[in-house]
Design an enzyme around this catalytic site. Structure first.
Site, mmCIF file in Angstrom:
data_model
loop_
_atom_site.group_PDB
_atom_site.id
_atom_site.type_symbol
_atom_site.label_atom_id
_atom_site.label_comp_id
_atom_site.label_asym_id
_atom_site.label_seq_id
_atom_site.Cartn_x
_atom_site.Cartn_y
_atom_site.Cartn_z
ATOM 1 C CG ASP A 46 0.607 -4.729 -5.417
ATOM 2 O OD1 ASP A 46 1.296 -3.937 -4.751
ATOM 3 O OD2 ASP A 46 -0.334 -5.362 -4.932
ATOM 4 C CG ASP A 47 4.609 -3.662 -3.677
ATOM 5 O OD1 ASP A 47 3.754 -2.781 -3.495
ATOM 6 O OD2 ASP A 47 4.914 -4.512 -2.815
ATOM 7 C CB CYS A 86 -2.000 -2.187 -0.982
ATOM 8 S SG CYS A 86 -0.489 -3.122 -1.275
ATOM 9 N NE ARG A 90 -3.945 -1.944 -4.640
ATOM 10 C CZ ARG A 90 -3.442 -2.544 -5.722
ATOM 11 N NH1 ARG A 90 -4.221 -2.825 -6.746
ATOM 12 N NH2 ARG A 90 -2.171 -2.868 -5.769
ATOM 13 C CE LYS A 139 -3.235 -5.505 -3.322
ATOM 14 N NZ LYS A 139 -1.834 -5.310 -2.944
ATOM 15 C CG HIS A 141 -5.689 -4.573 -0.489
ATOM 16 N ND1 HIS A 141 -4.322 -4.657 -0.414
ATOM 17 C CD2 HIS A 141 -6.145 -4.822 0.767
ATOM 18 C CE1 HIS A 141 -3.956 -4.935 0.807
ATOM 19 N NE2 HIS A 141 -5.061 -5.052 1.552
ATOM 20 C CB SER A 164 -1.578 -8.042 -0.352
ATOM 21 O OG SER A 164 -1.613 -6.640 -0.451
ATOM 22 C CG HIS A 231 2.573 -7.338 -3.187
ATOM 23 N ND1 HIS A 231 2.761 -8.356 -2.290
ATOM 24 C CD2 HIS A 231 2.143 -6.267 -2.461
ATOM 25 C CE1 HIS A 231 2.459 -7.934 -1.068
ATOM 26 N NE2 HIS A 231 2.079 -6.651 -1.148
ATOM 27 C CG ASP A 283 0.426 -0.589 -5.575
ATOM 28 O OD1 ASP A 283 1.607 -0.769 -5.935
ATOM 29 O OD2 ASP A 283 -0.097 -1.254 -4.660
ATOM 30 C CG ASN A 284 3.055 0.915 -3.324
ATOM 31 O OD1 ASN A 284 1.941 0.621 -2.892
ATOM 32 N ND2 ASN A 284 4.009 0.003 -3.480
ATOM 33 C CE LYS A 304 3.921 -2.014 0.039
ATOM 34 N NZ LYS A 304 3.503 -3.342 -0.431
#
Length: 498
Positions: A46-47, A86, A90, A139, A141, A164, A231, A283-284, A304
């Protein structure tokens, strides 16, 4: 189309074909020959920025297990997520569709009443129907209401959080901008405990994933390990706190690297190494407003919350001994929407009944060709805005506004700084192979390229719409909704790119 465009988009890589002729192209019959289809493992961080791995340019980071995974598999250096945030990202991964096709945008808030529509077919749905055991750890989300949770979306097993990890009472802006409830850790549909400290979460999710592999080693399985880190808020277990000598962010990356190593070790220990496709990606891009608690995009622009390269181009490694070439680096563009149809082909299962946007990218992933499986990739963001297009070596942007620090540093110690804005006043065109930082606008020099990309954009607007041009789109499907109380300050939160 000019000859330069043809070369960039259509010319096969003869050298890659010659070098990789020993790599088989799996199909349903191949799965039957082996007695079972391949196991699928997706590790989704994540991130995590493009340069947040040592072998993607993070020279200050130690990621030995991921380095080894890349040496034993393939590295994709032009891999994209469909949106730089996010929930949307996904949704694309799990449905094989652009998020706006399935009604998902932004990041869902707790208690929003939104979720991935149950009429959509997830990758877990497809594989479970084919006899796979399906497990999701980490996660989710994609909806926190009971009807939208992982166990209702194709997963036999779920252990993790529903949104998150910063959506909790310890957020630095709690009481001013936010009013978050406690963060709950779920074991399937039951609350296991309230998370007041996330320090052991990466380790715990890893251990649960390893146990899932061992429990299901005798049948095909799909393991989706979606780590909440890196994240914010950053957390590492005691064994990794201070271990990097380069700050908390590097400690967190070190523990994620350990986690991947534990997964690979479990596969070897259970004699599943050559029967399992393992994918690692993010994810980004990094959340740059958090400064020293955010990662790096390396040579790319922004992060992001933007469709610039730093927001949507992420690290990607895939490993499947005997099926993917060892040590290959592939620069052909590919997007997360292509993973579902690629995996469906490997598992010998049919695609979802509703239209999707991804295409089978096995020829690219296995380095049999450098010809993209899609003529172009489209980058939507905000309120269904078509902001950018990747076409061969080119990246085009339509006029729009986006968040930016405009050269200012991010925050310190887990506290963000406020974004400003940048405005794309007119169409911009970049050669992102030669100019990955998107510094030299070539739109005026290549009107023929601009015209060709606009032709592709016109087609996707008819299907998916574009609020920048007032088009609705005929192929968009509704998000899942339910009646729910309004979340405090929700409208302000959804303008932020959490």
């Amino acid at each position: 189309m000019t000859s330069s465009i043809t070369r960039a988009v259509l010319l096969p890589a003869l050298l890659a074909l010659v070098a990789c002729t020993h790599v088989p192209a799996p199909d349903p019959e191949h799965a039957a020959e082996r007695g079972r289809p391949p196991n699928i493992v997706i590790v989704f961080t994540d991130d995590q920025g493009y340069a947040d791995l040592h072998n993607f340019g993070g020279d200050h980071l130690r990621t030995p297990r991921l380095d080894r995974m890349a040496a034993e598999g393939v590295r994709l250096t032009s891999f994209y997520v469909a949106q730089p945030v996010c929930s949307a990202s996904r949704a694309a991964l799990l449905t094989g569709s652009y998020p706006n096709r399935v009604g998902v945008s932004g990041a869902f808030m707790p208690h929003s009443g939104k979720g991935l529509n149950l009429s959509e077919t997830t990758l877990a749905d497809l594989l479970r129907q084919a006899g796979y055991a399906t497990g999701h750890f980490g996660k989710w989300h994609l909806g926190d209401a009971p009807e939208f949770r992982p166990n209702r979306q194709g997963f036999d097993t779920f252990y993790g959080i529903l949104h998150s990890n910063d959506m909790w009472p310890h957020h630095p802006q709690q009481g001013t901008l936010f009013d978050f409830d406690e963060l709950q850790l779920f074991d399937n549909e039951q609350v296991a405990r309230v998370l007041d400290d996330q320090s052991d979460l990466t380790r715990e999710l890893t251990e649960r994933s390893v146990a899932f592999i061992e429990q299901h080693r005798a049948r095909p399985f799909f393991l989706y390990l979606a780590h909440p880190q890196p994240h914010v808020p950053l957390h590492a277990s005691e064994a990794f706190q201070g271990a990097s000598g380069r700050g908390l962010y590097a400690d967190v990356i070190g523990e994620l690297d350990w986690s991947v190593g534990e997964i690979l070790d479990a596969l070897r220990r259970n004699d599943l190494d050559r029967d399992t496709l393992v994918v690692f990606t993010s994810d980004n891009g990094p959340w740059l407003a958090y400064g020293n608690h955010a990662g790096s995009t390396g040579p790319f622009d922004e992060g992001k919350g933007t469709t610039r390269e730093g927001g949507v181009r992420v690290p990607f490694i895939a490993r499947w001994p005997g099926h993917l070439p060892a040590g290959a680096t592939i620069d052909t563009p590919m997007m997360s929407i292509d993973l579902l149809p690629t995996i469906a082909r490997l598992a010998g299962v049919s695609l979802p009944p509703l239209p999707i946007d991804g295409r089978d990218a096995w020829p690219v992933l296995s380095a049999q060709t450098d010809r993209p499986v899609q003529p172009a990739y489209f980058f939507y963001y905000g309120d269904n805005e078509l902001q950018g297009v990747r076409y061969g070596k080119w990246k085009l942007y339509f006029p729009h506004r986006f968040q930016s620090l405009n050269g200012r540093p991010g925050g310190q110690g887990g506290v963000p700084v406020a974004y400003g804005a940048r405005v794309v006043e007119s169409i911009e065109l970049y050669d992102v192979e030669r100019d990955p930082g998107e510094r030299v606008d070539l739109a005026a020099r290549h009107p023929e390229v601009v015209a060709e990309i606009q032709r592709h954009a016109a087609g996707v607007r008819k299907e998916l719409g574009d609020s920048l041009t007032g088009m609705e789109g005929s192929g968009r499907r509704p998000i899942g909704t339910r009646d729910a109380p309004a979340f405090p300050l929700q409208s302000q939160r959804e303008q932020l790119d959490m």
